[in-house]
Scaffold this active site. Structure first.
Site, PDB file in Angstrom:
ATOM      1  N   HIS A  64       0.875  -1.169   0.000  1.00 48.74           N
ATOM      2  CA  HIS A  64       0.000   0.000   0.000  1.00 48.74           C
ATOM      3  C   HIS A  64       0.914   1.222   0.000  1.00 48.74           C
ATOM      4  CE1 HIS A  64      -3.865  -2.033   1.385  1.00 48.74           C
ATOM      5  NE2 HIS A  64      -2.960  -2.981   1.581  1.00 48.74           N
ATOM      6  N   LYS A 120      -5.934  -5.007  -9.041  1.00 48.71           N
ATOM      7  CA  LYS A 120      -6.259  -5.521  -7.714  1.00 48.71           C
ATOM      8  C   LYS A 120      -7.770  -5.511  -7.509  1.00 48.71           C
ATOM      9  CE  LYS A 120      -6.144  -6.711  -3.382  1.00 48.71           C
ATOM     10  NZ  LYS A 120      -5.586  -5.838  -2.357  1.00 48.71           N
ATOM     11  N   HIS A 126     -10.542  -5.940  -4.721  1.00 45.61           N
ATOM     12  CA  HIS A 126     -10.608  -5.828  -3.263  1.00 45.61           C
ATOM     13  C   HIS A 126     -12.055  -5.772  -2.814  1.00 45.61           C
ATOM     14  CE1 HIS A 126      -9.982  -4.482   0.846  1.00 45.61           C
ATOM     15  NE2 HIS A 126      -8.684  -4.671   0.704  1.00 45.61           N
ATOM     16  N   HIS A 177      -8.418  -9.768  -3.066  1.00 41.39           N
ATOM     17  CA  HIS A 177      -8.831  -9.831  -1.656  1.00 41.39           C
ATOM     18  C   HIS A 177     -10.327 -10.103  -1.724  1.00 41.39           C
ATOM     19  CE1 HIS A 177      -9.089  -7.545   2.458  1.00 41.39           C
ATOM     20  NE2 HIS A 177     -10.245  -8.133   2.220  1.00 41.39           N
ATOM     21  N   HIS A 237      -3.095 -12.585   1.258  1.00 39.73           N
ATOM     22  CA  HIS A 237      -3.374 -13.092   2.620  1.00 39.73           C
ATOM     23  C   HIS A 237      -4.386 -14.244   2.570  1.00 39.73           C
ATOM     24  CE1 HIS A 237      -6.393  -9.998   1.977  1.00 39.73           C
ATOM     25  NE2 HIS A 237      -5.529  -9.043   2.227  1.00 39.73           N
ATOM     26  N   HIS A 241      -9.599  -0.816   7.814  1.00 42.01           N
ATOM     27  CA  HIS A 241     -10.771  -0.950   6.955  1.00 42.01           C
ATOM     28  C   HIS A 241     -11.897  -0.004   7.346  1.00 42.01           C
ATOM     29  CE1 HIS A 241      -9.204  -4.054   4.383  1.00 42.01           C
ATOM     30  NE2 HIS A 241      -8.646  -4.580   5.455  1.00 42.01           N
ATOM     31  N   ASP A 286       1.864  -6.121   3.170  1.00 39.97           N
ATOM     32  CA  ASP A 286       0.611  -5.390   3.428  1.00 39.97           C
ATOM     33  C   ASP A 286       0.928  -4.093   4.170  1.00 39.97           C
ATOM     34  OD1 ASP A 286      -2.083  -4.866   3.262  1.00 39.97           O
ATOM     35  OD2 ASP A 286      -2.727  -6.651   4.335  1.00 39.97           O
TER      36      ASP A 286
END
Length: 567
Positions: free
Chosen positions: A136, A217, A219, A246, A272, A320, A360
């Site tokens: 990130h 990505k 997510h 993700h 993950h 989050h 991450d």
């Protein structure tokens, strides 16, 4: 013939075939498999030593000699654990072999001339710079922390400490991709950017790839629906880029079966994959057994310790954008943190089912601990599970090769950059990390980026020698001015190259083109190819691989920890 003891030889020239070296304070030992140097003809720099004019240094011009030689290095890489001299030319690894003066010495293929610099690697370990594939881009200072830990390549997304970036590794849209590529041009680390892959129509995805995204990505915070997954992978197949995902923790748009159905037989990098960092609760870990899934871990769950679960809840709430006063948000957080799957993750790494480790960074992960935590897992698994065949209790070469591949060659292959970085092999960028064995995986002795020293521990600048306290990591000349551009690489997709994006944005760095992303499969993950049938009990969260129950106790004490971080 004159002889010296094995101990005296190792003290002078480093270990040779049959010698064993302990990796820091872990339970891991490596044994030297091959020595490329010639006994009695070893080269070493210094007063009264070999690399002097007419002795170990010849008269050849710069075109015929190396720019830099690392002498008597113990190389630890996925392909072997060997002793060799390493020759570097124009910022790339040119030769791995025997250094010296070919006019007077036998077997020399790493010529040393008046234009050659030397780094003494006797008694040192050399590894490839790490590839962190889950970044990130929250702040540029991550680069310093990563370099100081031995990581030299970033793959990820973001725009700074924006709310979207704090949660997701996406650089969304052509404008932000352009700005981040321009910003990355001044950072002394290799970088590839991921665009946002959450869309149900392909046009917005294609334009991000043309704008420089080397991957997309998906997510859950943007909506990892089956439609978005299918659309994103369709564009990836068309344009030869990787997709990272993700998945949907809440199982709102589907469960693990629906996600796997949407993926089909197409290659995908699952972030993950244990699930604490996010993904179908409680069984996203099942994806690690699929032939087309390239599974990675992020480092907060590695290894499983007595503190892992407690730490994760607070991390998750912040990253989050959750509210601890909202019951549903708390339930969301708690659904992701499962002791049983976290414990199983370590074992699946040791079995070679999980192929990669990553950070991450600042978003439920520590950017400076990818290397360290990977080796902590290897240590713990040796204690818990014993040697990995064909290893014995006397050496751990195979286990070491399996684990070093997790943060070097495997993420490089996954993201289509394995032809440029990820291993100590001829032709690749000279992104190399030197370690004293006592500090392996914790604190590098120095880090080379494209053949130049980019960071190193340095003592008092007003000292009469380089070593007086206080010693701490400082940027070196490879991190400054135009030298950065000549020694770092920005990765771009072929679609961006075809439109002349590097020239359009006035990028001054080396450009690497990603390729082969769609051909990579689990069997291509070096030393990490296992595809077990993974089952998760929906009530107890117990994990089985090919019927074997995966359980281990949390660690209460670890190597590579407080002993090295008093200051």
């Amino acid at each position: 013939m004159s002889r010296i003891s094995r101990q005296a030889y190792a003290d002078m020239f480093g270990p040779t075939v049959g010698d064993r070296v302990r990796l820091a304070d872990t339970a891991l030992w490596v044994e030297v498999e091959k020595d490329f140097t010639v006994y009695g003809e070893e080269v070493k720099f210094g007063g009264g030593k070999v690399i002097r004019d007419g002795m170990g240094q010849g008269q050849m011009l710069a075109a015929e000699a190396m720019d830099l030689v690392l002498t008597n290095a113990l190389i630890i890489d996925h392909w072997g654990i060997v002793k060799a001299d390493i020759g570097i030319k124009h910022g790339r690894i040119a030769v791995i072999g025997k250094a010296g003066n070919p006019d007077v010495q036998p077997g020399v293929n790493v010529p040393v001339g008046p234009g050659t610099e030397v780094i003494a690697a006797e008694g040192k370990i050399v590894t490839a710079g790490g590839v962190d594939s889950h970044i990130h881009f929250i702040c540029p200072q991550q680069v310093d922390e990563a370099l100081n830990s031995g990581v030299t390549t970033f793959i990820g997304g973001g725009t700074g400490p924006a709310t979207g970036t704090n949660a997701t590794t996406c650089t969304p849209g052509p404008w932000y991709l352009a700005r981040m590529l321009q910003a990355a041009d001044s950072l002394p680390i290799n970088i590839g950017l991921l665009g946002k892959g959450n869309a149900s129509r392909p046009e917005a995805l294609r334009e991000q790839i043309a704008a420089g995204a080397v991957g997309l990505k998906l997510h859950e915070d943007w909506g990892s629906t089956p439609a978005a997954i299918d659309c994103c992978l369709g564009v990836a197949e068309e344009m030869d880029i990787q997709v990272a995902i993700h998945t949907d923790t809440l199982n709102e748009s589907g469960c693990i079966e629906d996600t796997l159905a949407a993926i089909g037989d197409r290659t995908i990098h699952t972030f993950h994959t244990e699930g604490a960092g996010g993904g179908h609760a409680p069984d996203i870990i099942r994806a690690a057994g699929q032939a087309n899934v390239l599974p990675s871990s992020t480092n907060p769950t590695l290894p499983y310790t007595i503190n892992t679960v407690d730490e994760h809840l607070d991390m998750l709430m912040v990253c989050h954008h959750l509210d601890p006063s909202i019951a549903e948000d708390v339930a969301f957080a708690e659904s992701r943190i499962r002791r049983e799957t976290i414990a199983a993750e370590d074992i699946l790494h040791d079995m070679g089912a999980f192929a990669m480790t990553s950070s991450d960074s600042q978003a439920m992960g520590r950017v400076g601990e990818v290397v360290l935590r990977t080796w902590q897992v290897a240590h713990q698994m040796k204690l818990r599970r014993g040697p990995l065949a064909p290893d014995t209790y006397y050496s751990d070469n195979f286990r070491v090769k399996r684990y070093i591949a997790k943060y070097t060659i495997n993420p490089a292959l996954t993201h289509g950059i394995g032809h440029e970085v990820g291993s100590v092999e001829v032709g690749k960028l000279a992104d190399l990390v030197l370690w004293s064995p006592a500090f392996f995986a914790v604190k590098p002795a120095l880090v080379l980026k494209g053949g130049m020293i980019v960071t190193a521990p340095m003592g008092d600048i007003n000292g009469s020698i380089p070593t007086p306290q206080p010693v701490h990591y400082r940027p070196m000349f490879g991190a400054l001015g135009a030298a950065r551009h000549a020694t770092r690489m920005t990765f771009l997709p072929q679609a961006a190259m075809d439109r002349g994006l590097a020239e359009e944005l006035n990028l001054r760095s080396l450009i690497g083109v990603v390729n082969g992303c769609r051909r990579v499969r689990k069997p291509d993950m070096v030393h990490n190819t296992l595809q077990p049938l993974i089952e998760v009990d929906a009530q107890t969260y117990q994990v089985r691989a090919d019927g074997e129950l995966l359980v281990c106790e949390p660690a209460s004490e670890l190597p590579l920890a407080q002993r090295y971080f008093l200051f």
